[in-house]
Design a protein around this motif. Structure first.
Motif, PDB file in Angstrom:
ATOM      1  N   GLY A  95       0.648  -1.247  -0.130  1.00  0.00           N
ATOM      2  CA  GLY A  95      -0.015  -0.062  -0.150  1.00  0.00           C
ATOM      3  C   GLY A  95       0.735   1.220   0.094  1.00  0.00           C
ATOM      4  N   VAL A  96       0.174   2.217  -0.154  1.00  0.00           N
ATOM      5  CA  VAL A  96       0.808   3.716  -0.407  1.00  0.00           C
ATOM      6  C   VAL A  96       0.204   4.595   0.755  1.00  0.00           C
ATOM      7  N   ALA A  97       1.149   5.039   1.647  1.00  0.00           N
ATOM      8  CA  ALA A  97       0.679   5.707   2.750  1.00  0.00           C
ATOM      9  C   ALA A  97       1.417   7.155   2.966  1.00  0.00           C
ATOM     10  N   ALA A  98       0.399   8.046   2.919  1.00  0.00           N
ATOM     11  CA  ALA A  98       1.013   9.510   3.096  1.00  0.00           C
ATOM     12  C   ALA A  98       1.045   9.593   4.730  1.00  0.00           C
ATOM     13  N   VAL A  99       2.080   9.994   5.169  1.00  0.00           N
ATOM     14  CA  VAL A  99       2.400  10.082   6.588  1.00  0.00           C
ATOM     15  C   VAL A  99       2.740  11.347   7.230  1.00  0.00           C
ATOM     16  N   ARG A 100       2.409  11.506   8.369  1.00  0.00           N
ATOM     17  CA  ARG A 100       2.799  12.834   9.160  1.00  0.00           C
ATOM     18  C   ARG A 100       4.206  12.451   9.482  1.00  0.00           C
ATOM     19  N   LEU A 101       5.091  13.379   9.065  1.00  0.00           N
ATOM     20  CA  LEU A 101       6.582  13.339   9.191  1.00  0.00           C
ATOM     21  C   LEU A 101       6.886  13.413  10.841  1.00  0.00           C
ATOM     22  N   ASP A 102       6.301  14.385  11.541  1.00  0.00           N
ATOM     23  CA  ASP A 102       6.547  14.453  12.926  1.00  0.00           C
ATOM     24  C   ASP A 102       6.320  13.175  13.588  1.00  0.00           C
ATOM     25  N   GLU A 103       5.054  12.535  13.287  1.00  0.00           N
ATOM     26  CA  GLU A 103       5.020  10.974  13.963  1.00  0.00           C
ATOM     27  C   GLU A 103       6.026  10.089  13.624  1.00  0.00           C
ATOM     28  N   VAL A 104       6.539   9.981  12.289  1.00  0.00           N
ATOM     29  CA  VAL A 104       7.508   9.097  11.906  1.00  0.00           C
ATOM     30  C   VAL A 104       8.838   9.364  12.407  1.00  0.00           C
ATOM     31  N   TRP A 105       9.034  10.877  12.613  1.00  0.00           N
ATOM     32  CA  TRP A 105      10.438  11.048  13.396  1.00  0.00           C
ATOM     33  C   TRP A 105      10.129  10.863  14.825  1.00  0.00           C
ATOM     34  N   ARG A 106       9.142  10.801  15.444  1.00  0.00           N
ATOM     35  CA  ARG A 106       9.055  10.402  16.891  1.00  0.00           C
ATOM     36  C   ARG A 106       9.112   8.866  17.000  1.00  0.00           C
ATOM     37  N   LEU A 107       8.539   7.978  16.170  1.00  0.00           N
ATOM     38  CA  LEU A 107       8.714   6.691  15.995  1.00  0.00           C
ATOM     39  C   LEU A 107      10.303   6.245  15.715  1.00  0.00           C
ATOM     40  N   ALA A 108      10.928   7.083  14.821  1.00  0.00           N
ATOM     41  CA  ALA A 108      12.450   6.592  14.717  1.00  0.00           C
ATOM     42  C   ALA A 108      13.337   6.916  15.967  1.00  0.00           C
ATOM     43  N   LYS A 109      12.971   7.998  16.805  1.00  0.00           N
ATOM     44  CA  LYS A 109      13.627   8.455  17.771  1.00  0.00           C
ATOM     45  C   LYS A 109      13.333   7.480  18.882  1.00  0.00           C
ATOM     46  N   PHE A 110      11.884   7.082  18.962  1.00  0.00           N
ATOM     47  CA  PHE A 110      11.680   6.020  19.947  1.00  0.00           C
ATOM     48  C   PHE A 110      12.233   4.514  19.992  1.00  0.00           C
ATOM     49  N   ARG A 111      12.612   4.360  18.725  1.00  0.00           N
ATOM     50  CA  ARG A 111      13.239   2.915  18.348  1.00  0.00           C
ATOM     51  C   ARG A 111      14.679   2.947  18.148  1.00  0.00           C
ATOM     52  N   ASN A 112      15.379   4.498  18.432  1.00  0.00           N
ATOM     53  CA  ASN A 112      16.572   4.521  18.455  1.00  0.00           C
ATOM     54  C   ASN A 112      17.184   4.462  17.043  1.00  0.00           C
ATOM     55  N   ILE A 113      16.521   4.924  16.115  1.00  0.00           N
ATOM     56  CA  ILE A 113      16.761   4.691  14.622  1.00  0.00           C
ATOM     57  C   ILE A 113      17.291   6.001  14.329  1.00  0.00           C
ATOM     58  N   ASP A 114      18.610   5.882  13.807  1.00  0.00           N
ATOM     59  CA  ASP A 114      19.441   7.101  13.354  1.00  0.00           C
ATOM     60  C   ASP A 114      19.953   6.928  11.865  1.00  0.00           C
ATOM     61  N   GLY A 115      20.347   7.879  11.426  1.00  0.00           N
ATOM     62  CA  GLY A 115      20.905   7.677   9.989  1.00  0.00           C
ATOM     63  C   GLY A 115      20.148   8.606   8.896  1.00  0.00           C
ATOM     64  N   PRO A 116      18.694   8.359   8.881  1.00  0.00           N
ATOM     65  CA  PRO A 116      18.163   9.410   8.038  1.00  0.00           C
ATOM     66  C   PRO A 116      18.365  11.027   8.196  1.00  0.00           C
ATOM     67  N   SER A 117      18.635  11.651   7.418  1.00  0.00           N
ATOM     68  CA  SER A 117      18.605  13.104   7.538  1.00  0.00           C
ATOM     69  C   SER A 117      17.286  13.998   7.309  1.00  0.00           C
ATOM     70  N   SER A 118      16.687  13.503   6.206  1.00  0.00           N
ATOM     71  CA  SER A 118      15.534  14.207   5.742  1.00  0.00           C
ATOM     72  C   SER A 118      14.396  13.314   5.888  1.00  0.00           C
ATOM     73  N   GLY A 119      13.014  14.000   5.775  1.00  0.00           N
ATOM     74  CA  GLY A 119      11.830  13.281   5.796  1.00  0.00           C
ATOM     75  C   GLY A 119      11.676  12.192   4.683  1.00  0.00           C
ATOM     76  N   GLU A 120      12.196  12.458   3.474  1.00  0.00           N
ATOM     77  CA  GLU A 120      12.213  11.846   2.353  1.00  0.00           C
ATOM     78  C   GLU A 120      13.209  10.474   2.777  1.00  0.00           C
ATOM     79  N   ASP A 121      14.399  10.620   3.064  1.00  0.00           N
ATOM     80  CA  ASP A 121      15.339   9.664   3.886  1.00  0.00           C
ATOM     81  C   ASP A 121      14.639   8.610   4.746  1.00  0.00           C
ATOM     82  N   LEU A 122      13.656   9.276   5.570  1.00  0.00           N
ATOM     83  CA  LEU A 122      13.173   8.642   6.727  1.00  0.00           C
ATOM     84  C   LEU A 122      12.219   7.938   6.214  1.00  0.00           C
TER      85      LEU A 122
END
Length: 134
Positions: free
Chosen positions: A1-28
């Motif tokens: 499926g294709v999902a249009a996401v809220r970037l602030d929520e995806v950044w929060r998820l990445a931070k919560f899961r200690n996922i680092d590396g992506p520097s932009s919303g597109e990379d994330l």
């Protein structure tokens, strides 16, 4: 499926899961770990709400730009304009199916099931892998 996401929520998820590396919303949105986390969450809720196996998502593309009225992808009552949306995402959906097809390097590696085509723009019939058990 294709999902249009809220970037602030995806950044929060990445931070919560200690996922680092992506520097932009597109990379994330392209990060395999984020995609799999979101896909697992969708599958968990689909199971909880009684979706059949055919209705559960098996692959996912995250899109940083929203489906909006301004972009011509929603009506003023916020319903999706499929006539405008499908031509813009058909290549993405086909690539998701291709990722599921028999590729040993695919991020979606599970047993094979038969693919029966997708909407009117996908004429071919091939097989794809499922994500059951993730």
């Amino acid at each position: 499926g294709v999902a249009a996401v809220r970037l602030d929520e995806v950044w929060r998820l990445a931070k919560f899961r200690n996922i680092d590396g992506p520097s932009s919303g597109e990379d994330l949105c392209r990060d395999r770990r984020i995609i799999l986390l979101c896909l697992r969450e969708l599958q968990k809720h689909a199971t909880r709400f009684g979706f059949s196996e055919a209705e559960k998502p098996r692959a996912l593309h995250l899109q940083a730009t929203p489906f909006s009225v301004e972009a011509g992808l929603q009506t003023p009552t916020f319903q999706l304009r499929r006539d405008q949306l499908l031509p813009r995402v058909d290549h993405i959906i086909e690539s998701l199916y291709d990722d599921l097809d028999c590729s040993p390097k695919s991020m979606y590696q599970e047993p094979m099931v038969q693919r029966r085509g997708f909407f009117s723009f996908a004429k071919k019939t091939t097989s794809f892998q499922t994500l059951e058990g993730i």
